[in-house]
Scaffold this motif. Structure first.
Motif, mmCIF file in Angstrom:
data_model
loop_
_atom_site.group_PDB
_atom_site.id
_atom_site.type_symbol
_atom_site.label_atom_id
_atom_site.label_comp_id
_atom_site.label_asym_id
_atom_site.label_seq_id
_atom_site.Cartn_x
_atom_site.Cartn_y
_atom_site.Cartn_z
ATOM 1 N N TRP A 5 -19.090 -99.760 18.376
ATOM 2 C CA TRP A 5 -19.503 -101.140 18.609
ATOM 3 C C TRP A 5 -20.836 -101.204 19.357
ATOM 4 C CZ3 TRP A 5 -14.726 -99.136 20.204
ATOM 5 C CH2 TRP A 5 -13.732 -99.252 19.235
ATOM 6 N N ASP A 6 -20.896 -101.940 20.473
ATOM 7 C CA ASP A 6 -22.169 -102.130 21.176
ATOM 8 C C ASP A 6 -22.326 -101.189 22.369
ATOM 9 O OD1 ASP A 6 -21.199 -105.070 23.143
ATOM 10 O OD2 ASP A 6 -20.164 -103.211 22.690
ATOM 11 N N MET A 7 -21.530 -100.101 22.439
ATOM 12 C CA MET A 7 -21.695 -99.126 23.512
ATOM 13 C C MET A 7 -23.052 -98.440 23.355
ATOM 14 S SD MET A 7 -17.859 -97.445 23.423
ATOM 15 C CE MET A 7 -18.254 -96.126 24.579
ATOM 16 N N SER A 8 -23.677 -98.093 24.494
ATOM 17 C CA SER A 8 -24.929 -97.343 24.443
ATOM 18 C C SER A 8 -24.638 -95.903 24.024
ATOM 19 C CB SER A 8 -25.622 -97.365 25.808
ATOM 20 O OG SER A 8 -24.872 -96.625 26.753
ATOM 21 N N ASN A 9 -25.697 -95.191 23.590
ATOM 22 C CA ASN A 9 -25.507 -93.800 23.176
ATOM 23 C C ASN A 9 -24.955 -92.959 24.324
ATOM 24 O OD1 ASN A 9 -26.343 -94.235 20.589
ATOM 25 N ND2 ASN A 9 -28.425 -93.522 20.891
ATOM 26 N N GLN A 10 -25.445 -93.190 25.546
ATOM 27 C CA GLN A 10 -24.963 -92.414 26.689
ATOM 28 C C GLN A 10 -23.499 -92.709 26.968
ATOM 29 O OE1 GLN A 10 -26.757 -89.928 28.245
ATOM 30 N NE2 GLN A 10 -24.702 -89.489 29.015
ATOM 31 N N ASP A 11 -23.095 -93.991 26.825
ATOM 32 C CA ASP A 11 -21.686 -94.329 27.024
ATOM 33 C C ASP A 11 -20.814 -93.648 25.969
ATOM 34 O OD1 ASP A 11 -22.286 -97.759 28.076
ATOM 35 O OD2 ASP A 11 -22.238 -95.884 29.200
ATOM 36 N N VAL A 12 -21.341 -93.541 24.740
ATOM 37 C CA VAL A 12 -20.592 -92.857 23.681
ATOM 38 C C VAL A 12 -20.388 -91.386 24.047
ATOM 39 C CG1 VAL A 12 -20.669 -92.108 21.268
ATOM 40 C CG2 VAL A 12 -21.320 -94.445 21.874
ATOM 41 N N ILE A 13 -21.474 -90.739 24.505
ATOM 42 C CA ILE A 13 -21.389 -89.327 24.870
ATOM 43 C C ILE A 13 -20.370 -89.131 25.998
ATOM 44 C CG2 ILE A 13 -22.687 -87.392 25.858
ATOM 45 C CD1 ILE A 13 -25.164 -88.492 24.415
ATOM 46 N N ASN A 14 -20.421 -89.993 27.032
ATOM 47 C CA ASN A 14 -19.490 -89.864 28.159
ATOM 48 C C ASN A 14 -18.054 -90.102 27.711
ATOM 49 O OD1 ASN A 14 -21.714 -89.412 29.767
ATOM 50 N ND2 ASN A 14 -21.838 -91.519 30.489
ATOM 51 N N ALA A 15 -17.854 -91.106 26.854
ATOM 52 C CA ALA A 15 -16.497 -91.420 26.419
ATOM 53 C C ALA A 15 -15.894 -90.275 25.616
ATOM 54 C CB ALA A 15 -16.507 -92.705 25.584
ATOM 55 N N ILE A 16 -16.678 -89.671 24.714
ATOM 56 C CA ILE A 16 -16.167 -88.557 23.910
ATOM 57 C C ILE A 16 -15.841 -87.380 24.816
ATOM 58 C CG2 ILE A 16 -16.841 -86.860 22.162
ATOM 59 C CD1 ILE A 16 -18.407 -89.076 20.786
ATOM 60 N N GLU A 17 -16.672 -87.147 25.826
ATOM 61 C CA GLU A 17 -16.411 -86.042 26.746
ATOM 62 C C GLU A 17 -15.096 -86.247 27.491
ATOM 63 O OE1 GLU A 17 -18.271 -83.443 26.656
ATOM 64 O OE2 GLU A 17 -17.100 -82.359 28.145
ATOM 65 N N GLN A 18 -14.713 -87.534 27.712
ATOM 66 C CA GLN A 18 -13.456 -87.845 28.386
ATOM 67 C C GLN A 18 -12.310 -88.047 27.397
ATOM 68 O OE1 GLN A 18 -13.949 -91.028 31.274
ATOM 69 N NE2 GLN A 18 -16.103 -90.500 31.511
ATOM 70 N N ASP A 19 -12.483 -87.492 26.179
ATOM 71 C CA ASP A 19 -11.434 -87.484 25.141
ATOM 72 C C ASP A 19 -11.140 -88.858 24.572
ATOM 73 O OD1 ASP A 19 -9.632 -84.928 26.920
ATOM 74 O OD2 ASP A 19 -11.093 -84.717 25.325
ATOM 75 N N PHE A 20 -12.079 -89.809 24.714
ATOM 76 C CA PHE A 20 -11.900 -91.086 24.024
ATOM 77 C C PHE A 20 -12.196 -90.903 22.539
ATOM 78 C CE2 PHE A 20 -11.820 -95.547 23.350
ATOM 79 C CZ PHE A 20 -12.805 -95.812 22.400
#
Length: 992
Positions: A828-843
């Motif tokens: 959605w409208d998450m920033s690229n950095q938020d995407v990277i952090n979320a994937i790292e936290q198993d989202f």
């Protein structure tokens, strides 16, 4: 503990008896103190122990000891042996119970004391003054920790042969005091186990304040000082901050409409507040606040009526003009509405709203100007018009908009245009025409005038007709005639209609038509025999139209040139869809498939172009229209007419003028790559144009364009099995690339093209690179920077620029999510950095709406953090084949379905059951089962230390504990609800 002011006996334990001795003395300020002394310097092998009383640590993890002492200089003692010391050792022992006296020598030797330090004096003394005071007092501070094994501890002092006095011992710990900072209260917090530790303290907003950033916390350092503030609170709407970190209510007559650092404001004009802490000032009677008005805007009123309306009637049109109202209501958004009513027989009480055919220019509502032209009225008819003045608060007032009325009567008018003419019949010398009457006759039609002429310029002929039809005779065979018609009333003729072209028949055509008419007469004699058959055919056709699901219902994914998927018409409506596949081979290659050759390995890249791409003569290419723009130039739709072959539609990429040699090489490298591929689900290269300008790459034309935009345009139009078929085609193309040792690196729905048969083909090889053939785990490491499509890229490729077929599988999982969500933007409208952090936290992305559970599990398998655990493309194709052959597996799962554990086979999901938590006995076990162990300390630290307490969890609790990812909150709360349901389902006996 603090013995600096103690005057009574301390009662510490010493061993041996002739070692440490408790005596009274004086400090340097002549205050009476209790001290311990030892001075057995003339005796060898000294090992004198002094054990303090037990000290309660009070939850402290690190303790500080301040020691005041004096030491006699060994050099000042006459005949002192060489074993004289000027140091002593400090130990501690953690324990729950005080140690008793009477311990033997073995106890002191073997006790589990932990050494803190060997302490030496900075200054020593050599004599005692006449007042008996000891000179040169030393003060040393030591710390030790972490303390965790008991509720308290003993200090132990070991003398190995010094002449010294222990004047005072103070034991303390450090803490950060309670504080209010950033409008949040932080409680008193003990320091950590190490001097460098930072202890997190959770804050809570003070009264009348709300959170700005979550979580709110401060860090307490080892020196008992607050540092590193994170998050903050701010005063609520209706409250303003003061300098003392207090939120004060806005007094009467003021307001504050927002949360934050702003101050209270005076109520705007025509408004008031009678209570404290007002967030909005109410409007006075007769004043209002509009829907788009801000709280700080003044309250305003409705405008008065327009003034001086005048009208000009022109047959069936009227021009209205008016002046602005005297009072605009103190607003700048004044507008006007014009209402029209028709009054038959001049009876004003019988007026009805005007028909929709009446035209208003520039419009009838929301007018900014002071005039409107009204046309298409009826002739000789009375009308009443009302001009309303409105503004942004007119809809708030209980009174109607202020208006000014005017009555007019239209004049006689000529009829309007005849809309269309129809050719009834035609011969070689005449044709018959008919037409409907004008939409607005404006009276009784007396007759029609028809004029016509042929296209070569013969003079115009005019005839009249009393009816809406005419037969034009005396015409030439096989000739086209332009015809116009107009109507006449007592007011005169209307305008001529548009010219329409009609043709007479040639003599041969006329004879043929006569023969057909005779045949028709004969055929009518036997036509009744076929009536029943025609009715049956009509019923069958109607039934087939009803069964058609959508315009794409019969266009299922083709998997190869020799076989295609056949979807039965009843697949969308029946209870058991049936799909048959003549073949699913789609060009699947054996292990002996050729290996892709990187064009950049050629010394001359042009040589690679000539080897892998066919040169096309520019004369065979016709560019028709621009359909897009690429990195190097425009993209055209065009036609390719190879010599001796059928013309076909193509897409043409061009290289813009002014290019560099490197740009030309990079542009043509994509053709060198595509030219090596031959598979139905890979975009086909037709050839290149390099020997003339502009330089072109010519590929097959894909009518439906990019997959993401195509899905958005057809949202919800396809059955799930058809989407799976499209995904299967993409997976087939990627399997082919993987078998050629090729990594795409930019697999996304925008780079998948769709043709008219809904065949999906992989395209855009601008980011692709070659995999070394002789590497067991081939990767591509980018030595350059460059942009990476973060939302589609595997975490190892983002972090280390490591690209493999496994990273392409990750991207394929994102493409699957895009397809099932009909082209929605991943994350959605998450920033690229938020995407990277979320994937790292198993989202991981949740299942799109109406997505089958088995497909979402396939996505989750593609998104395994360990790239070796992801499926290979042949496995993906096999899974999709099984889904297509077993449509029951594509049963849609709800959006709230539990996410299965990573690694669960999609095939196993066909019989998937709800998770069984009966074996979970602790919070840690429960979090482990949910794969949420990273929140263990947060749960325990927040008091949720048992499963009964966990069942009381709310969303607010999770936010306070730092569980901020929506996916993690949903997963935890879903499990909590499951535990509640299990408790509710238990019988009273089972509960006991």
């Amino acid at each position: 503990m603090d013995t600096r002011t103690a005057t009574a006996e301390l009662g510490w334990i010493s061993f041996p008896a002739n070692g440490w001795e408790e005596v009274s003395g004086y400090d340097e300020n002549l205050n009476t103190i209790r001290t311990y002394q030892v001075c057995n310097v003339f005796e060898g092998s000294q090992n004198n122990w002094l054990l303090s009383t037990r000290v309660d640590r009070r939850a402290a993890q690190r303790v500080y000891v301040e020691i005041r002492f004096t030491v006699r200089d060994c050099a000042s003692i006459p005949s002192v042996p060489g074993s004289c010391k000027e140091t002593f050792n400090l130990y501690y022992l953690e324990t729950d119970r005080p140690l008793a006296e009477g311990r033997g020598a073995g106890h002191w030797t073997n006790a589990p004391f932990l050494k803190v330090d060997t302490i030496a004096a900075d200054e020593s003394f050599s004599q005692v003054d006449f007042g008996g005071r000891l000179m040169k007092v030393n003060t040393e501070v030591r710390s030790f920790g972490p303390l965790s094994r008991g509720r308290g501890f003993h200090l132990a002092f070991q003398d190995l042969g010094a002449c010294m006095s222990l004047l005072a011992v103070r034991v303390f710990y450090k803490k950060c005091p309670s504080v209010v900072q950033n409008f949040a209260f932080f409680p008193e917090t003990l320091t950590g186990a190490e001097s460098t530790s930072l202890v997190i303290a959770r804050g809570s907003c003070i009264a009348s304040a709300e959170e700005v950033d979550v979580p709110i916390k401060l860090y307490c350092n080892g020196d008992g000082e607050w540092m590193v503030p994170i998050g903050s609170c701010s005063c609520k709407a209706g409250y303003e901050p003061d300098k003392a970190n207090v939120c004060r209510a806005c007094p009467q007559g003021t307001f504050k409409s927002f949360q934050g650092a702003g101050l209270c404001q005076q109520c705007p004009a025509n408004s008031f507040s009678v209570a404290e802490a007002a967030t909005l000032c109410g409007c006075r009677n007769g004043y209002y606040r509009g829907d788009v008005d801000k709280p700080e805007d003044a309250c305003t009123s409705v405008p008065s009526a327009p003034r001086n309306v005048v009208s000009v009637v022109n047959e069936t049109s009227v021009l209205l003009e008016w002046g602005p109202p005297r009072d605009t209501g103190h607003r700048g958004d004044l507008a006007y509405n014009v209402l029209c009513r028709r009054c038959p027989g001049n009876e004003r009480r019988a007026c009805q709203p005007c028909d929709d055919s009446v035209a208003f220019s520039p419009g009838r509502r929301g007018l900014k100007g002071h005039r409107v032209e009204i046309s298409k009225l009826r002739a000789h008819t009375a009308y009443a018009f009302e001009v309303q003045a409105i503004n942004g608060v007119s809809n708030k007032s209980p009174y109607p908009a202020q208006q000014l009325s005017i009555n007019i009567t239209t004049n006689q008018a000529a009829p309007s245009l005849v809309p269309i003419m129809h050719q009834v019949s035609s011969t070689s010398r005449s044709f018959s025409l008919s037409w409907p009457p004008p939409e607005q006759p404006n009276g009784i039609i007396l007759d029609y005038e028809i004029r016509f002429y042929d296209k070569v310029g013969i003079p115009v002929t005019v005839v009249q007709s009393r009816s809406p039809g005419v037969v034009l005779e005396g015409l030439r065979p096989g000739t086209g005639y332009l015809v116009q018609v107009r109507a006449r009333t007592v007011a005169g003729y209307g305008a001529f209609s548009k010219e329409m072209l009609f043709h007479t028949l040639t003599d041969d055509e006329y004879k043929s038509e006569l023969g057909q008419q005779l045949s028709l007469i004969a055929g009518s004699l036997v036509g009744g025999i076929f009536i029943i058959s025609l009715v049956a055919i009509a019923i069958i056709c109607t039934r087939r139209r009803q069964l058609k699901e959508s315009v794409y219902g019969d266009k299922l994914q083709q998997y190869n040139t020799g076989g295609e998927v056949t979807l039965r018409p009843d697949v969308f409506s029946g209870p058991a869809p049936i799909v048959t596949f003549p073949t699913l081979s789609d060009g699947h290659r054996s292990p002996g498939v050729k290996i892709y050759i990187d064009p950049f390995t050629y010394e001359d890249p042009n040589e690679a172009v000539h080897e892998f791409a066919k040169e096309i003569d520019a004369a065979c290419v016709k560019m028709e229209e621009v359909i897009g723009a690429g990195e190097f130039g425009e993209v055209y739709k065009g036609r390719l007419k190879p010599v001796g072959k059928k013309e076909l539609p193509v897409a043409i990429k061009t290289l813009k003028a002014g290019y560099s040699e490197r740009q030309r090489r990079d542009f043509l490298s994509e053709a060198s790559i595509m030219g090596q591929f031959d598979q139905p689900n890979i975009i086909r290269l037709e050839g290149v144009v390099t020997k003339s300008r502009p330089t072109m790459i010519i590929t097959e034309f894909m009518e439906n364009g990019a997959l993401d935009s195509f899905l958005r345009q057809n949202d919800g139009q396809f059955p799930v099995i058809q989407l799976v078929g499209m995904l299967r085609g993409i997976a087939s193309g990627m399997r082919y690339l993987a078998e050629m040792s090729y990594v795409h690196r930019d697999l996304a729905a925008r780079n998948i093209l769709v043709n008219s048969n809904l065949v999906c083909k992989v395209s855009d090889f601008g980011l692709s690179r070659y995999l070394e053939e002789d590497t067991s785990d081939p990767t591509y490491t980018s030595s350059l920077g460059g942009k990476i499509p973060v939302r589609w890229t595997a975490p190892e490729a983002i972090a280390y620029r490591k690209f493999t077929s496994a990273s392409d599988v990750w991207s394929y999982g994102i493409v699957t999510w895009e397809v099932m969500s009909y082209g929605e933007r991943p994350y959605w409208d998450m920033s690229n950095q938020d995407v990277i952090n979320a994937i790292e936290q198993d989202f991981r992305l949740p299942a799109p709406m109406d997505c089958p559970l088995v497909l979402h599990q396939l996505m989750l398998d593609c998104w395994q953090k360990d790239r070796n655990a992801r499926p290979k493309f042949p496995d993906v194709v096999s899974m999709l084949d099984k889904m297509i052959r077993n449509p029951a597996s594509l049963k849609t799962g709800g959006a709230d379905d539990n996410i299965p554990p990573a690694g669960t086979s999609p095939h196993a999901l066909l019989d998937r059951r709800a998770p069984d938590l009966s074996g979970v006995s602790s919070v840690e076990d429960w979090l482990s089962a949910l794969r949420m162990t990273q929140y263990r300390d947060s749960f325990i630290g927040s008091g949720f230390s048992s499963l009964p307490l966990v069942t009381q969890l709310t969303t607010e609790d999770l936010q306070r504990m730092g569980v901020s990812l929506a996916g993690h909150q949903k997963k935890i709360l879903t499990s909590v609800q499951s535990m509640r349901d299990q408790i509710d389902d238990q019988s009273p006996t089972e509960s006991l």
